[in-house]
Write a protein that holds these residues in place. Sequence first.
Motif, PDB file in Angstrom:
ATOM      1  N   GLY A 323       0.850  -1.178   0.000  1.00 59.38           N
ATOM      2  CA  GLY A 323       0.000   0.000   0.000  1.00 59.38           C
ATOM      3  C   GLY A 323       0.891   1.235   0.000  1.00 59.38           C
ATOM      4  N   TYR A 324       0.274   2.408  -0.168  1.00 62.31           N
ATOM      5  CA  TYR A 324       1.043   3.644  -0.296  1.00 62.31           C
ATOM      6  C   TYR A 324       0.540   4.705   0.671  1.00 62.31           C
ATOM      7  CZ  TYR A 324       2.422   1.439  -4.664  1.00 62.31           C
ATOM      8  OH  TYR A 324       2.894   0.553  -5.597  1.00 62.31           O
ATOM      9  N   GLU A 325       1.471   5.435   1.237  1.00 59.36           N
ATOM     10  CA  GLU A 325       1.103   6.581   2.066  1.00 59.36           C
ATOM     11  C   GLU A 325       0.522   7.653   1.160  1.00 59.36           C
ATOM     12  OE1 GLU A 325       3.034  10.042   4.962  1.00 59.36           O
ATOM     13  OE2 GLU A 325       4.345   8.567   3.999  1.00 59.36           O
ATOM     14  N   GLY A 326      -0.712   8.092   1.451  1.00 58.22           N
ATOM     15  CA  GLY A 326      -1.321   9.082   0.582  1.00 58.22           C
ATOM     16  C   GLY A 326      -2.768   9.345   0.939  1.00 58.22           C
ATOM     17  N   ASN A 327      -3.479   9.947  -0.005  1.00 61.37           N
ATOM     18  CA  ASN A 327      -4.877  10.327   0.250  1.00 61.37           C
ATOM     19  C   ASN A 327      -5.753  10.150  -0.990  1.00 61.37           C
ATOM     20  OD1 ASN A 327      -3.959  12.404  -1.346  1.00 61.37           O
ATOM     21  ND2 ASN A 327      -4.144  14.006   0.217  1.00 61.37           N
ATOM     22  N   LEU A 328      -5.409   9.189  -1.839  1.00 60.73           N
ATOM     23  CA  LEU A 328      -6.214   8.926  -3.029  1.00 60.73           C
ATOM     24  C   LEU A 328      -7.487   8.160  -2.658  1.00 60.73           C
ATOM     25  CD1 LEU A 328      -3.552   7.885  -5.695  1.00 60.73           C
ATOM     26  CD2 LEU A 328      -4.336  10.164  -5.044  1.00 60.73           C
ATOM     27  N   PRO A 329      -8.508   8.219  -3.509  1.00 61.58           N
ATOM     28  CA  PRO A 329      -9.753   7.491  -3.224  1.00 61.58           C
ATOM     29  C   PRO A 329      -9.670   6.017  -3.619  1.00 61.58           C
ATOM     30  CG  PRO A 329     -10.019   8.744  -5.241  1.00 61.58           C
ATOM     31  CD  PRO A 329      -8.655   9.109  -4.697  1.00 61.58           C
ATOM     32  N   PHE A 330      -8.524   5.421  -3.387  1.00 60.22           N
ATOM     33  CA  PHE A 330      -8.318   3.994  -3.646  1.00 60.22           C
ATOM     34  C   PHE A 330      -7.722   3.382  -2.384  1.00 60.22           C
ATOM     35  CE2 PHE A 330      -7.080   6.389  -7.546  1.00 60.22           C
ATOM     36  CZ  PHE A 330      -8.224   6.138  -8.296  1.00 60.22           C
ATOM     37  N   PHE A 360       0.099  11.050  -2.711  1.00 58.76           N
ATOM     38  CA  PHE A 360      -0.694  12.210  -2.332  1.00 58.76           C
ATOM     39  C   PHE A 360      -1.215  12.918  -3.581  1.00 58.76           C
ATOM     40  CE2 PHE A 360       1.805  11.640   1.536  1.00 58.76           C
ATOM     41  CZ  PHE A 360       0.816  11.778   2.496  1.00 58.76           C
ATOM     42  N   HIS A 361      -2.517  13.197  -3.585  1.00 58.78           N
ATOM     43  CA  HIS A 361      -3.127  13.874  -4.733  1.00 58.78           C
ATOM     44  C   HIS A 361      -2.466  15.225  -4.976  1.00 58.78           C
ATOM     45  CE1 HIS A 361      -6.112  15.500  -7.481  1.00 58.78           C
ATOM     46  NE2 HIS A 361      -6.136  16.593  -6.733  1.00 58.78           N
TER      47      HIS A 361
END
Length: 518
Positions: A323-330, A360-361
């Motif tokens: 998984g990835y550190e971020g804020n995408l809607p996935f 991050f978006h």
Amino acid sequence: MQTVEKYDMIEFEVLSDGTEPVLKHCGEFSHCGDTADTVTPEGPADCKKASAFADGRGGYRLRFRPDQTGVWKYSIRTKEQSLCGEFTVTEPGEENHGPVRVSGDHFAYADGTTYIPFGTTCYAWIHQPEELQEQTLETLSGAPFNKIRMCVFPKHMPYNSNDPDCYPFLKKADGTWDVTRPDPVFWDRLDQRIRDLCGLGIEADLILFHPYDRWGFSRLSREESLAYLEYCIVRLGAHRNLWWSLANEYDDLKDKTLEDWDAYGETIARQDGYHHPVSIHQIITPYPKRDWMTHCSIQSGRIDKVTIWKKQYGIPVIIDECGYEGNLPFGWGSLTAPEMVHRFWWAVCRGGFCTHGETFHREDEVLWWAKGGRLYGESAERIAFLKELLYRLPGEWKAAVFDPETLPDADADETEGGNETVQQRMKRLIGNASGEYVEQFIEDLSPNMLKGESFTLQYFGHLRPVYTDLMLAEGKIYRAEVIDTWEMTGTLAAEGISGRVRLGLPGKEGIALLLTEM
């Protein structure tokens, strides 16, 4: 006489009027002795062969990476050329430890120096504009990562839809790719970026195929794919900081079968004389165990299964996509920084390794996982903290694995007032159960703990104990350090302890305990 460092690459221009992308085994290299004065009269006993590759500009080049110091003789022969000579190989520089090899449950450089993979993912960074590539390298120079997952072919998916300015091959008249005609602009760039990464101490984990494609590379036939792989091996194999990843999500490439993938893996194992690490990455089903695999490259958030995979495969396990550190809607692109840090610690203390990524978006669509650029998250510095800790632990380690066979039987003499002990009860329950849940239950009982000859490192993860009961070896004295994985601190909790000890803990998530023999 030319000189080159041990483990570095030496390159020769080769004359040929051939049209094929590879001239097979046209070069021979032989180690003759430590110095010119010690060259044996009867000549070299060992001979290594090398092939030449088309540079895309009408010429050929041949590369070789020596693994011994001293004098080497070479002979390069084509229909148009006969070239012989000598060169000297010097001791490697301070930062040159050679290529990475698998060493039991671990990895090590050729000179024996420890290598612990702390990777990141930038799939299509070499397909971006020059300025962005340079920014990526600048970011990597200050980051903790010593391996990067990157694609040969461009990638098409959300936040990654731009066309690159060049491609690995030129096209035929019908618009399909001609794998016999490499585009020199692309391959020169890839060569340079691998060199740039080497200068930063970073392994290039090169992804050879993937399904996220609108250009037609994922639909190459087996014959075309093998020709492409052969070119990769001959052109890139002499780089010392290279790993082969057959695929990102192999099971999503619908035009390729297991037989195809085995043919690719066996080709690399047979033709890569430098024996770089080889893996293959999945979306759902991990690839079956094969002799050509040196380690597992796994996509999963189920870090607890590391011990199962290690047992099944018998080779090191890297969770290359947790998984990835971020804020995408996935779901795969919206981990918090604490969760990313947790998964790194969890993987390591289960006996595996882990790979970072960031999503991050951004309105300009420059996300690290896809295109590189800059890092904006909070996990990288905390991953650096873990990396520094592991590198200073003495010797190698293994994960502690729960073994129900070590539990006393229910009819053993040692009971508590005639009743079963907790351990006896557990042995009975496991013996009476069956099915897949038993294996998972046994794995769940394995502590997140590394054990070395003189230390143990236990990670409590999302649990928040306020104390732990230790059973330390009698006659040995230990030092206890409580580690806060988020705050990046180590606090002395006790020293001079031995035997049965109750040790207080902070009662918060993300705590580890390091016990070191004094």
